[in-house]
Design an enzyme around this catalytic site. Structure first.
Site, mmCIF file in Angstrom:
data_model
loop_
_atom_site.group_PDB
_atom_site.id
_atom_site.type_symbol
_atom_site.label_atom_id
_atom_site.label_comp_id
_atom_site.label_asym_id
_atom_site.label_seq_id
_atom_site.Cartn_x
_atom_site.Cartn_y
_atom_site.Cartn_z
ATOM 1 N N ILE A 252 49.233 69.092 28.645
ATOM 2 C CA ILE A 252 49.450 69.630 29.903
ATOM 3 C C ILE A 252 48.760 70.962 30.271
ATOM 4 C CG2 ILE A 252 51.004 69.785 32.122
ATOM 5 C CD1 ILE A 252 52.829 68.087 30.824
ATOM 6 N N HIS B 204 65.006 63.726 37.183
ATOM 7 C CA HIS B 204 63.932 63.274 36.627
ATOM 8 C C HIS B 204 64.013 62.285 35.390
ATOM 9 C CE1 HIS B 204 59.545 63.006 35.432
ATOM 10 N NE2 HIS B 204 59.877 63.404 34.342
HETATM 11 P P1 A3D Z 1 52.139 69.302 24.160
HETATM 12 O O1 A3D Z 1 50.677 68.925 24.110
HETATM 13 O O2 A3D Z 1 53.027 69.148 22.793
HETATM 14 O O3 A3D Z 1 52.231 70.876 24.286
HETATM 15 C C1 A3D Z 1 53.177 71.553 24.330
HETATM 16 C C2 A3D Z 1 52.707 73.034 23.680
HETATM 17 O O4 A3D Z 1 53.935 73.885 23.739
HETATM 18 C C3 A3D Z 1 52.234 73.009 22.413
HETATM 19 O O5 A3D Z 1 50.855 73.299 22.408
HETATM 20 C C4 A3D Z 1 53.044 73.884 21.618
HETATM 21 O O6 A3D Z 1 52.535 74.520 20.581
HETATM 22 C C5 A3D Z 1 53.728 74.695 22.580
HETATM 23 N N1 A3D Z 1 54.763 75.345 22.063
HETATM 24 C C6 A3D Z 1 55.905 74.939 21.353
HETATM 25 N N2 A3D Z 1 56.856 75.715 21.140
HETATM 26 C C7 A3D Z 1 56.358 76.897 21.916
HETATM 27 C C8 A3D Z 1 57.025 78.125 22.172
HETATM 28 N N3 A3D Z 1 57.956 78.578 21.624
HETATM 29 N N4 A3D Z 1 56.359 79.251 23.033
HETATM 30 C C9 A3D Z 1 55.073 78.785 23.629
HETATM 31 N N5 A3D Z 1 54.565 77.460 23.420
HETATM 32 C C10 A3D Z 1 55.271 76.579 22.523
HETATM 33 O O7 A3D Z 1 53.127 68.645 25.201
HETATM 34 P P2 A3D Z 1 52.672 68.450 26.600
HETATM 35 O O8 A3D Z 1 51.716 69.240 27.156
HETATM 36 O O9 A3D Z 1 52.027 67.142 26.870
HETATM 37 O O10 A3D Z 1 53.930 68.213 27.541
HETATM 38 C C11 A3D Z 1 54.794 69.534 27.635
HETATM 39 C C12 A3D Z 1 56.067 69.207 27.940
HETATM 40 O O11 A3D Z 1 56.181 68.618 29.409
HETATM 41 C C13 A3D Z 1 57.023 68.360 27.489
HETATM 42 O O12 A3D Z 1 58.228 68.628 27.098
HETATM 43 C C14 A3D Z 1 56.986 66.989 28.113
HETATM 44 O O13 A3D Z 1 58.014 66.149 27.712
HETATM 45 C C15 A3D Z 1 57.008 67.409 29.441
HETATM 46 N N6 A3D Z 1 56.444 66.640 30.541
HETATM 47 C C16 A3D Z 1 57.060 66.889 31.677
HETATM 48 C C17 A3D Z 1 56.775 65.749 32.783
HETATM 49 C C18 A3D Z 1 57.356 66.039 34.241
HETATM 50 O O14 A3D Z 1 56.857 65.205 35.142
HETATM 51 C C19 A3D Z 1 58.519 66.742 34.260
HETATM 52 C C20 A3D Z 1 55.661 65.064 32.668
HETATM 53 C C21 A3D Z 1 54.967 64.798 31.390
HETATM 54 C C22 A3D Z 1 55.489 65.760 30.269
#
Ligand code: A3D
EC number: 1.1.1.37
Length: 318
Positions: free
Chosen positions: A14, A176
């Site tokens: 994201i 959510h």
């Molecule tokens: P992902 O691609 O794994 O990215 C998460 C990033 O967070 C990774 O690059 C990690 O290195 C980084 N990270 C881990 N620990 C830390 C830290 N301590 N400090 C800073 N960065 C760190 O995941 P994503 O981008 O697909 O999703 C991110 C989050 O959004 C997840 O928790 C999903 O469940 C959530 N999400 C929410 C929605 C909503 O509509 C609310 C929708 C889709 C995903």
């Protein structure tokens, strides 16, 4: 005048799309933070090198140092693990609450005046935690979920009726999670109730109801539908677009009415919890929480959804 500064905490799926959207829309200069060395730097360099092609004039900086978010006007948090097939959002609470505590400390120290939009899951609990740790006022700490859930609901309605998504208005309330509340009664195509259009299409009230129920069910499970297809993570394009709409409304003081995870103090019968409701988002963050009548059935669904949020938030022991 200096360009607005947008800090993105989490440079994963994201976070990367958010950085690109900020650049394409020239919303402001971007700082992309992640704990993984090279990841945010690489993504920012890659996006920046497209600037002559796409024609945007913003700066992009990837970093592993919180100091670089200093002075950010808006911070969007996606740090944390996403779901894998078979997991619920709630399964992420333990690991993501540890991450959210660290991230919130960083924001508190380096961007104390910022507006914070949390996306990390489980969303309602993570926003609550972020607000508690930063101590920022409630109008400056909000969560993105409802814009996406509503967009999914609107997409299904538009596809079903064969009309432009631009003419569909649909909204979800509540947490959510699987108990979110898609508001059928208020869903419309240019103001015409969707139920009336479905009844005309099928010439059968029972069939229309059945079709709507299927769309409500699909909306509630839409995140899981994408997870099951991707297998390695969760949705990332649509969550990024949704958070961008919120950030843009704040930065450009648009005063859009967007379903927002907001701290409620009596609205919709909820006191002291973050829950998704329509809010006016402008230069002051949440400028109004828009309250309206729910009928008995809608209120019952809202109460159920809020109960699920409460259970999760209370388990955080804040
Ligand atoms: P992902 O691609 O794994 O990215 C998460 C990033 O967070 C990774 O690059 C990690 O290195 C980084 N990270 C881990 N620990 C830390 C830290 N301590 N400090 C800073 N960065 C760190 O995941 P994503 O981008 O697909 O999703 C991110 C989050 O959004 C997840 O928790 C999903 O469940 C959530 N999400 C929410 C929605 C909503 O509509 C609310 C929708 C889709 C995903």
């Amino acid at each position: 005048m200096a360009r607005p500064k947008i800090a993105l905490i989490g440079g994963g799926q994201i976070g990367g799309v958010l950085a690109q959207l900020c650049a394409l829309r020239e919303l402001g200069d971007v700082v992309l933070f992640d704990i993984v060395e090279g990841l945010p730097q690489g993504k920012c360099l890659d996006i920046a090198e497209a600037s002559p092609v796409d024609g945007f004039d913003v700066e992009l900086k990837g970093t592993n140092d919180y100091k670089d978010i200093e002075g950010a006007n808006v911070v969007i948090v996606t740090a944390g693990l996403p779901r894998k097939p078979g997991m619920s959002r709630d399964d992420l609470i333990e690991v993501n609450s540890k991450i959210m505590r660290q991230v919130s400390e960083g924001i508190k120290q380096y961007a104390p005046e910022s507006f914070v939009i949390v996306i990390s899951n489980p969303l309602d609990a993570m926003v609550t935690l972020c607000q508690k740790v930063t101590g920022f006022p409630y109008n400056r700490v909000i969560g993105q979920a409802g814009v996406l859930d509503s967009a999914r609901f609107a997409s299904f309605i538009a596809w079903e009726l064969g009309v432009s998504v631009k003419d569909v208005t649909a909204m979800t309330l509540g947490g959510h999670g699987d108990d979110m509340v898609p508001l059928v009664r208020y869903a419309s195509v240019n103001g015409i109730p969707v139920m009336e259009l479905l009844e005309r299409k099928y010439k059968d009230k029972a069939k229309a109801k059945e079709v709507m129920e299927a769309m409500v069910k699909r909306t509630r499970g839409a995140g899981g539908e994408v997870v099951a297809l991707l297998k390695t993570g969760s949705a990332f394009y649509s969550p990024a677009s949704s958070a961008m709409a919120m950030a843009e409304s704040i930065i450009r003081d648009q005063k859009r009415v967007l379903p927002t995870c907001a701290f409620l103090q009596g609205e919709f019968g909820v006191n002291g919890y973050y829950v998704g409701v329509p809010c006016v988002l402008g230069a002051e963050g949440i400028e109004q929480i828009i309250e309206f009548e729910l009928d008995a059935e809608e209120q019952a669904m809202m109460d159920k959804s809020v109960a699920a949020v409460k259970g999760l938030v209370d388990s955080l022991q804040l």
